[in-house]
Write a protein that holds these residues in place. Sequence first.
Motif, short mmCIF file in Angstrom:
data_model
loop_
_atom_site.label_atom_id
_atom_site.label_comp_id
_atom_site.label_asym_id
_atom_site.label_seq_id
_atom_site.Cartn_x
_atom_site.Cartn_y
_atom_site.Cartn_z
N THR A 146 0.86 -1.19 0.00
CA THR A 146 0.00 0.00 0.00
C THR A 146 0.90 1.24 0.00
OG1 THR A 146 -1.70 -1.19 1.22
CG2 THR A 146 -1.78 1.22 1.31
N TYR A 147 0.44 2.26 -0.70
CA TYR A 147 1.27 3.47 -0.86
C TYR A 147 0.43 4.69 -0.47
CZ TYR A 147 3.47 7.16 -3.86
OH TYR A 147 3.99 8.33 -4.36
N ILE A 148 0.83 5.33 0.63
CA ILE A 148 0.11 6.50 1.15
C ILE A 148 1.04 7.71 1.14
CG2 ILE A 148 -1.20 7.41 3.14
CD1 ILE A 148 -2.41 4.81 2.30
N ALA A 149 0.55 8.86 0.75
CA ALA A 149 1.36 10.09 0.80
C ALA A 149 0.73 11.07 1.78
CB ALA A 149 1.47 10.72 -0.57
N THR A 150 1.58 11.80 2.50
CA THR A 150 1.08 12.77 3.48
C THR A 150 0.33 13.91 2.80
OG1 THR A 150 3.24 13.83 3.36
CG2 THR A 150 2.86 12.33 5.22
N ASN A 151 0.92 14.48 1.74
CA ASN A 151 0.35 15.69 1.11
C ASN A 151 0.87 15.81 -0.32
OD1 ASN A 151 2.99 16.27 2.27
ND2 ASN A 151 2.66 18.35 1.53
N PRO A 152 0.13 16.51 -1.18
CA PRO A 152 0.52 16.54 -2.59
C PRO A 152 1.38 17.74 -2.99
CG PRO A 152 -1.66 17.46 -2.35
CD PRO A 152 -1.18 17.12 -0.95
N ASP A 153 1.67 18.66 -2.10
CA ASP A 153 2.34 19.92 -2.47
C ASP A 153 3.63 19.67 -3.26
OD1 ASP A 153 0.99 22.15 -0.35
OD2 ASP A 153 0.94 20.04 0.24
N LYS A 154 3.72 20.29 -4.42
CA LYS A 154 4.89 20.10 -5.28
C LYS A 154 6.05 20.99 -4.86
CE LYS A 154 2.05 18.71 -9.17
NZ LYS A 154 1.50 19.06 -10.49
N ILE A 155 5.75 22.24 -4.58
CA ILE A 155 6.78 23.23 -4.25
C ILE A 155 6.32 24.04 -3.05
CG2 ILE A 155 8.05 25.27 -5.07
CD1 ILE A 155 7.66 24.35 -7.91
N PHE A 156 7.24 24.30 -2.13
CA PHE A 156 6.95 25.20 -1.00
C PHE A 156 7.78 26.47 -1.14
CE2 PHE A 156 5.30 21.60 1.56
CZ PHE A 156 4.17 22.22 2.05
N PRO A 157 7.23 27.61 -0.75
CA PRO A 157 8.07 28.81 -0.67
C PRO A 157 8.95 28.70 0.57
CG PRO A 157 5.85 29.32 0.09
CD PRO A 157 5.85 27.87 -0.32
N SER A 158 10.18 29.19 0.50
CA SER A 158 11.02 29.29 1.70
C SER A 158 11.69 30.65 1.66
CB SER A 158 12.05 28.17 1.77
OG SER A 158 13.20 28.49 1.01
N GLU A 159 12.39 30.98 2.74
CA GLU A 159 12.94 32.34 2.82
C GLU A 159 13.85 32.68 1.65
OE1 GLU A 159 14.56 33.73 6.46
OE2 GLU A 159 12.67 33.46 7.52
N ASP A 160 14.66 31.72 1.19
CA ASP A 160 15.58 32.06 0.09
C ASP A 160 15.13 31.54 -1.26
OD1 ASP A 160 16.19 29.42 0.52
OD2 ASP A 160 18.31 29.70 0.07
N GLY A 161 13.86 31.11 -1.36
CA GLY A 161 13.34 30.68 -2.65
C GLY A 161 12.56 29.39 -2.55
N MET A 180 0.51 6.17 -8.72
CA MET A 180 0.21 7.29 -7.82
C MET A 180 -0.19 6.70 -6.46
SD MET A 180 0.66 10.39 -8.93
CE MET A 180 -0.50 11.51 -8.10
N PRO A 181 -0.13 7.51 -5.40
CA PRO A 181 -0.49 6.99 -4.07
C PRO A 181 -1.92 6.43 -4.05
CG PRO A 181 0.52 9.16 -3.89
CD PRO A 181 0.29 8.92 -5.34
N ASP A 182 -2.12 5.39 -3.24
CA ASP A 182 -3.47 4.86 -3.04
C ASP A 182 -4.31 5.89 -2.28
OD1 ASP A 182 -2.81 2.30 -4.18
OD2 ASP A 182 -1.63 1.95 -2.39
N CYS A 183 -3.66 6.70 -1.49
CA CYS A 183 -4.35 7.79 -0.78
C CYS A 183 -3.37 8.93 -0.50
CB CYS A 183 -4.93 7.28 0.53
SG CYS A 183 -5.70 8.59 1.52
N ILE A 184 -3.82 10.17 -0.70
CA ILE A 184 -3.07 11.35 -0.27
C ILE A 184 -3.90 11.98 0.84
CG2 ILE A 184 -2.11 13.58 -0.94
CD1 ILE A 184 -1.83 12.55 -3.80
N CYS A 185 -3.26 12.24 1.99
CA CYS A 185 -4.03 12.66 3.17
C CYS A 185 -4.24 14.17 3.27
CB CYS A 185 -3.34 12.15 4.43
SG CYS A 185 -3.31 10.34 4.50
N GLY A 186 -3.31 14.97 2.73
CA GLY A 186 -3.38 16.42 2.91
C GLY A 186 -4.35 17.12 1.98
N LYS A 187 -4.54 18.42 2.23
CA LYS A 187 -5.36 19.27 1.35
C LYS A 187 -4.78 19.29 -0.05
CE LYS A 187 -4.42 22.56 4.26
NZ LYS A 187 -4.21 23.91 4.80
#
Lengths: 266, 266
Positions: A146-161, A180-187
């Motif tokens: 089984t394959y579960i992912a916490t969240n789908p976000d591809k890119i996060f902003p950070s202080e230096d980029g 692809m994951p069997d389930c993604i838990c995040g928004k």
Amino acid sequence: MHPLLEMKGFILDVDGVIGRGDKPIPQAVKAVNRLIEMGKKVVFVSNNSTRSRKIYMQRFKDFGVNAKEDQMFLTTYVTATYIKQNYGKAKIFTTGEPGLVEELKLAGHQIVDYRDADILVVGSNRQISFEILTKALRMCLDQDKTYIATNPDKIFPSEDGPVPGTGMIIGALYWMTDRMPDCICGKPEKVIMEQALDYLQLKADEVVVVGDQIDVDVVAGKRVGAKTLLVLSGVTTEENLDRMIEKFDEKPDFILRDLSELFDTL
Amino acid sequence: MHPLLEMKGFILDVDGVIGRGDKPIPQAVKAVNRLIEMGKKVVFVSNNSTRSRKIYMQRFKDFGVNAKEDQMFLTTYVTATYIKQNYGKAKIFTTGEPGLVEELKLAGHQIVDYRDADILVVGSNRQISFEILTKALRMCLDQDKTYIATNPDKIFPSEDGPVPGTGMIIGALYWMTDRMPDCICGKPEKVIMEQALDYLQLKADEVVVVGDQIDVDVVAGKRVGAKTLLVLSGVTTEENLDRMIEKFDEKPDFILRDLSELFDTL
């Protein structure tokens, strides 16, 4: 009085809503505390996949938010809970950081070598390595895992980029294995919202989902049938609002400059 | 005599053709040396993106192949040459290993920090890190930067199981940025074959491309208009041959159990 103050429950995103990275947005923090004093039921939902609730509580204390650990729905905790509810206490291999490992263990799961694991949990890791990615690849290639992912976000902003999010690993695995994951838990997926609603003991139409991203927070709220409030204190701004609405083809029910405007609408 | 012995040039894949990993296929090595003795023009093409020609020569010596460094077309060298021919001596940031860095420097390129680089070169790296991936991500997000990949391979077989290839990084970047490389140098793309043909000073219809993978070697040969020979001594075997032909919908001109059958066809 703002019509949203009639709602019984508030599901609040954290980054871009009550703080930006390590720094609070003071007037929004005040607004959150005022909601709590008014007797509103409040929870916090974050796609953060590297921190445990315990670690996150420190940030909330620094911000000055009067919240307790069980009001925090981080994807570390949400994923651990989702697995327990759907698969029981499981043998897990994870790509993730100590904060995710902590929540998985607190839920009663065992962290094991990938060969012995039944479930792959993909979460972001700033110590990601070829070895970890190889193990995740091999689990993905095995349809019995089984394959579960916490969240789908591809890119996060950070202080230096911009920096890669959990989505980088999901994308790498998808490219290599077509899986692809069997389930993604995040928004914007529903798991995190359903856990928040369950905790609040409210129906979706009794709550408002507040966030700074249309494709993440507003979509998540609409998917469960809640009211949605977009605040322009994070990713979406007064400048890019029209572009964002067009890009994601989705409109929030309400828009405010920041959360404090709930209390001082003109 | 096998009809392919009429050809003037031989473009030979390495892994699965004359060796498997560190181990030679002795009868295939003999066949290669016999081709060279016959006066055939021979080059070796490999999608290997982590080794320089200098490092690779040692493997050829261990195998007992009588080849020189300039007959080696590894994607490390091919990529360095492609960039020099199309962009001149360039400022490069690479995700790759020391073997790739060595070839880039030998071609006269400068290896610099990602902020100062004009070209991103993506190659596999067993020391891949969040930091390297973050830098590659930021270059990809900048449309003014050129993005070149050594080879497209998604997964490589290794002694203890599948491991990620360069394709893993390409996939991760594509997922995050919707951007694919401006050029991929390795098979089945044409750059590597064109450099090999240019070195041989032969036209495509005077050479045969030999390999063990239909989707990589046979497709690469067909794309430049060369004859193709599939050998069943590597990824494609007598057992999976029909399935592979159906899967990739492409047929080689000739099929032999291994390279030595060029000389002892029944």
